[in-house]
Design a protein around this motif. Structure first.
Motif, short mmCIF file in Angstrom:
data_model
loop_
_atom_site.label_atom_id
_atom_site.label_comp_id
_atom_site.label_asym_id
_atom_site.label_seq_id
_atom_site.Cartn_x
_atom_site.Cartn_y
_atom_site.Cartn_z
N ASP A 253 0.67 -1.37 -0.08
CA ASP A 253 -0.03 0.02 0.10
C ASP A 253 0.75 1.13 0.03
O ASP A 253 0.45 2.49 -0.21
CB ASP A 253 -0.66 0.07 1.27
CG ASP A 253 -2.10 -1.02 1.08
OD1 ASP A 253 -2.20 -1.45 0.16
OD2 ASP A 253 -2.72 -1.43 2.32
N ARG A 254 2.25 1.10 0.43
CA ARG A 254 2.98 2.35 0.49
C ARG A 254 4.10 1.70 -0.27
O ARG A 254 4.89 0.73 -0.04
CB ARG A 254 3.40 2.86 1.77
CG ARG A 254 4.36 3.82 1.60
CD ARG A 254 4.51 4.35 2.98
NE ARG A 254 5.64 5.22 3.22
CZ ARG A 254 6.07 5.97 4.13
NH1 ARG A 254 5.56 5.73 5.33
NH2 ARG A 254 7.02 6.87 4.11
N THR A 255 4.92 2.39 -1.54
CA THR A 255 5.81 1.61 -2.31
C THR A 255 7.15 2.47 -2.09
O THR A 255 7.39 3.75 -2.06
CB THR A 255 5.61 2.06 -3.95
OG1 THR A 255 5.39 3.16 -4.02
CG2 THR A 255 4.25 1.10 -4.13
N SER A 256 8.14 1.80 -1.96
CA SER A 256 9.43 2.09 -1.81
C SER A 256 10.41 0.93 -1.92
O SER A 256 10.30 -0.05 -1.42
CB SER A 256 9.84 2.61 -0.29
OG SER A 256 11.12 2.57 0.07
N LEU A 345 5.63 13.30 -2.93
CA LEU A 345 4.81 12.04 -3.19
C LEU A 345 3.43 12.13 -2.99
O LEU A 345 2.38 11.62 -3.71
CB LEU A 345 5.49 11.05 -2.69
CG LEU A 345 6.82 10.67 -3.02
CD1 LEU A 345 7.72 9.61 -1.83
CD2 LEU A 345 7.17 9.82 -4.29
N PHE A 346 2.91 12.86 -1.91
CA PHE A 346 1.56 12.82 -1.46
C PHE A 346 0.87 13.61 -2.67
O PHE A 346 -0.23 13.26 -3.24
CB PHE A 346 1.18 13.46 -0.20
CG PHE A 346 1.20 12.52 0.78
CD1 PHE A 346 0.65 11.40 1.12
CD2 PHE A 346 2.23 12.68 2.05
CE1 PHE A 346 0.57 10.65 2.10
CE2 PHE A 346 2.31 11.88 3.33
CZ PHE A 346 1.27 10.88 3.22
N ARG A 347 1.43 14.76 -2.89
CA ARG A 347 0.93 15.85 -3.96
C ARG A 347 0.75 14.94 -5.37
O ARG A 347 -0.43 15.21 -5.96
CB ARG A 347 1.77 16.87 -4.14
CG ARG A 347 1.08 17.97 -4.94
CD ARG A 347 2.09 19.35 -4.83
NE ARG A 347 3.27 19.04 -5.37
CZ ARG A 347 4.35 19.87 -5.55
NH1 ARG A 347 4.11 21.23 -5.10
NH2 ARG A 347 5.34 19.66 -6.19
N ARG A 351 2.22 8.51 -3.09
CA ARG A 351 2.41 7.85 -1.75
C ARG A 351 1.23 7.36 -1.13
O ARG A 351 0.35 8.16 -0.92
CB ARG A 351 3.09 9.19 -0.89
CG ARG A 351 2.78 9.12 0.69
CD ARG A 351 3.80 8.31 1.13
NE ARG A 351 4.34 8.78 2.69
CZ ARG A 351 3.71 8.41 3.78
NH1 ARG A 351 2.55 7.64 3.61
NH2 ARG A 351 4.01 8.66 4.92
N GLY A 352 0.97 5.96 -0.62
CA GLY A 352 0.15 5.37 -0.12
C GLY A 352 0.16 5.71 1.08
O GLY A 352 1.04 6.47 1.79
N PHE A 356 -5.30 5.53 6.56
CA PHE A 356 -5.69 7.41 6.62
C PHE A 356 -4.92 8.05 5.62
O PHE A 356 -5.15 9.30 5.66
CB PHE A 356 -5.14 7.92 8.08
CG PHE A 356 -6.10 7.29 9.04
CD1 PHE A 356 -7.21 8.19 9.52
CD2 PHE A 356 -5.66 6.19 9.49
CE1 PHE A 356 -7.85 7.82 10.44
CE2 PHE A 356 -6.75 5.81 10.74
CZ PHE A 356 -7.81 6.62 11.08
N TRP A 357 -4.10 7.78 4.53
CA TRP A 357 -3.19 8.37 3.70
C TRP A 357 -3.79 9.42 3.17
O TRP A 357 -3.53 10.40 2.67
CB TRP A 357 -2.24 7.69 2.92
CG TRP A 357 -3.22 6.75 1.95
CD1 TRP A 357 -3.63 5.59 1.76
CD2 TRP A 357 -3.53 7.24 0.41
NE1 TRP A 357 -4.46 5.29 0.49
CE2 TRP A 357 -4.26 6.42 -0.19
CE3 TRP A 357 -3.06 8.44 -0.24
CZ2 TRP A 357 -4.53 6.48 -1.58
CZ3 TRP A 357 -3.50 8.59 -1.55
CH2 TRP A 357 -4.34 7.71 -1.92
#
Lengths: 387, 148
Positions: A253-256, A345-347, A351-352, A356-357
């Motif tokens: 759900d969050r990629t890195s 990344l959010f913008r 960014r997941g 709550f992301w």
């Protein structure tokens, strides 16, 4: 066709038989050429297919490629990288802040095939076809953009894998910056950069921490201070947030790419222990870049009051104070470069995170680059309040 | 030749099947989108109509409101919620309707709006909070409805 025309044609042809024969003879080589082409177009694939079906082509790696095959594969690979790299927008200077994270990733994700200063490779890898080159010797052959292309997409038919996370070009560039550094590193320097001496500290740990902790320390440091500005401080972060983030990485759900490797295969119970360990470390304050007071003031303004005319909420409403949801992270004392990266990344919706992301994505959508720089600088130098 | 024909038929089949699955999924999503806020809300409704059922410890509604960051956008006078992006909620309980007039001002409607505001007000600036446990959303709604 009318009957008239047919008779006309008939008489004409009987008159011209000799002439036609002459033409046919003249056309003979032409006919043969056409036959060849037809044979080539239909026959050759059939023969190749038949050969493949019978098992004529040796897929064993022991004897290597024929010279001509090796030459052709190299040519195709190098040309393709060169051509596709034309579309890559390389920065003028590579950002070196991600070096420790990239080195840490290299030690675990790349050295197994390519080797590293002072690290012996498994003989099994040396018998791969093609053999993964010692990158310290070959990176000079490539431009930054070409290295980016190779590291991001991998190389087909060779075993060279693509980057483990999509949409994380920032991480790929950090790796390119490290590859540029690689030829200059001696074994000790490499170990210092990639392992942070983490092998040594494992004895003075609390007994309840899982073995994978030493893996985390390579990048996050023994006390969770985050090595280099691209690796987040974990010390003193809320435990619920750390755990939810680790689960998000593990689930994808969050990629890195940097975090994908360390969390894969870790027992869920161990993730909880890791979150507890880092949350319990005393908070540290990150190293600070020089930033003008004007920028800091603007950051403080955004943090405490938002930018109402652009619908940016006050960050303090979620990120400051001990009464906030435990899944909402602390930002105080976090590395500014890391905060900036996450906000961007959010913008761009890359960014997941925790369930709550998306509320954070909504808040970040309305920030400009200048806002992001200012607010990140402000939070990075805010001292940790009472816990 | 027959292999080609087989391939073609296969493709056509796959295409049909996948578009059917997609339609099916879209249907599900649609159904899911409208459903969840209603169900638990009705089950909790009788509880709230009972005057003694407000067993919430005092202040829990406000503290959930603040801890989840609603105060970053909304103001409630006399509290630390001082946001100015969203509407002032100091007396939201006495309004005749909520969500730009599309919903009646009931506890249940407030809960549904908080969970998925985008369903009621297209282009709304407020994000959905449907990842919060239903009970917390209920508690917040009860608190807001009581702000007269």
């Amino acid at each position: 066709m009318t009957p008239g025309s047919r008779t006309e044609f008939g008489t004409a042809s009987s008159n011209a038989t000799a002439e036609e024969d002459a033409v046919r003879v003249a056309n003979q080589p032409m006919m043969i050429r056409v036959k060849h082409v037809v044979f080539g177009a239909i026959g050759l694939p059939v023969v190749l297919l038949l050969g493949a079906w019978i098992g004529f082509f040796n897929v064993g790696a022991s004897s290597g490629h024929w010279k001509v095959t090796a030459w052709f594969l190299q040519l195709a690979m190098r040309s393709a990288v060169r051509t596709y790299a034309l579309a890559v927008d390389a920065p003028k200077t590579l950002d070196r802040r991600g070096l420790p994270a990239a080195a840490g990733h290299f030690a675990r994700g790349c050295a197994i095939c390519h080797g590293a200063p002072g690290e012996l490779r498994s003989p099994a890898v040396l018998r791969m076809l093609p053999q993964p080159p010692d990158l310290a010797l070959t990176v000079g052959d490539w431009t930054d953009a070409q290295l980016f292309r190779i590291v991001k997409h991998g190389i087909r038919f060779t075993g060279m894998p693509a980057w483990p996370a999509r949409d994380r070009d920032d991480e790929v560039w950090a790796m390119v910056a490290f590859l540029r550094e690689l030829p200059k590193l001696n074994p000790n320097e490499f170990r210092a950069l990639a392992f942070n001496g983490s092998d040594a500290t494992s004895s003075d740990r609390q007994p309840a921490t899982p073995d994978v902790l030493s893996d985390c320390m390579r990048c996050h440091g023994g006390d969770g201070e985050g090595r280099g500005d691209a690796v987040p401080v974990l010390a003193g972060q809320k435990e619920a947030y750390l755990l939810a983030s680790l689960q998000a990485y593990a689930k994808g759900d969050r990629t890195s790419g940097f975090m994908a490797l360390p969390v894969t295969g870790v027992d869920p119970a161990d993730l909880a222990a890791l979150a507890r360990y880092f949350a319990a470390q005393p908070s540290v304050s990150a190293d600070r870049d020089q930033v003008s007071a004007e920028v800091i003031n603007k950051g403080q303004q955004i943090a405490e009051a938002g930018i109402p005319e652009r619908n940016v909420p006050a960050c303090s409403g979620c990120h400051l104070g001990s009464n906030k949801n435990q899944v909402y992270p602390r930002l105080n004392g976090q590395h500014a470069a890391y905060l900036e990266r996450q906000l961007k990344l959010f913008r761009s919706e890359d960014r997941g995170g925790t369930p709550f992301w998306h509320i954070m994505a909504t808040a970040a959508q309305r920030l400009t680059d200048d806002d992001i720089r200012a607010v990140s600088a402000y939070f990075s130098r805010r001292a940790e309040g009472p816990r | 030749m027959s292999a080609n024909a087989g391939l073609l038929v296969g493709f056509a089949f796959w295409f049909l099947a996948s578009s059917w699955v997609a339609a099916e999924e879209a249907g599900h999503r649609q159904a899911k989108v409208v459903e969840p806020p209603i169900e638990p809300a009705t089950s909790a409704a009788p509880q709230s109509s009972n005057p003694t059922a407000s067993q919430d410890p005092p202040g829990i509604g406000l503290s959930l409101f603040l801890s989840n960051g609603c105060g970053a956008c909304h103001t409630i006078r006399g509290t630390e919620a001082r946001g100015t992006i969203g509407p002032d909620l100091s007396y939201v309980g006495s309004r005749s309707a909520i969500g730009a007039g599309v919903l009646p001002n009931t506890e249940e409607a407030i809960a549904r709006f908080v969970a998925r505001p985008d369903l009621f007000k297209p282009g709304v600036k407020m994000p959905a909070f449907d990842m919060l446990p239903q009970t917390e959303i209920q508690t917040i709604a009860r608190y807001l409805k009581a702000l007269q």
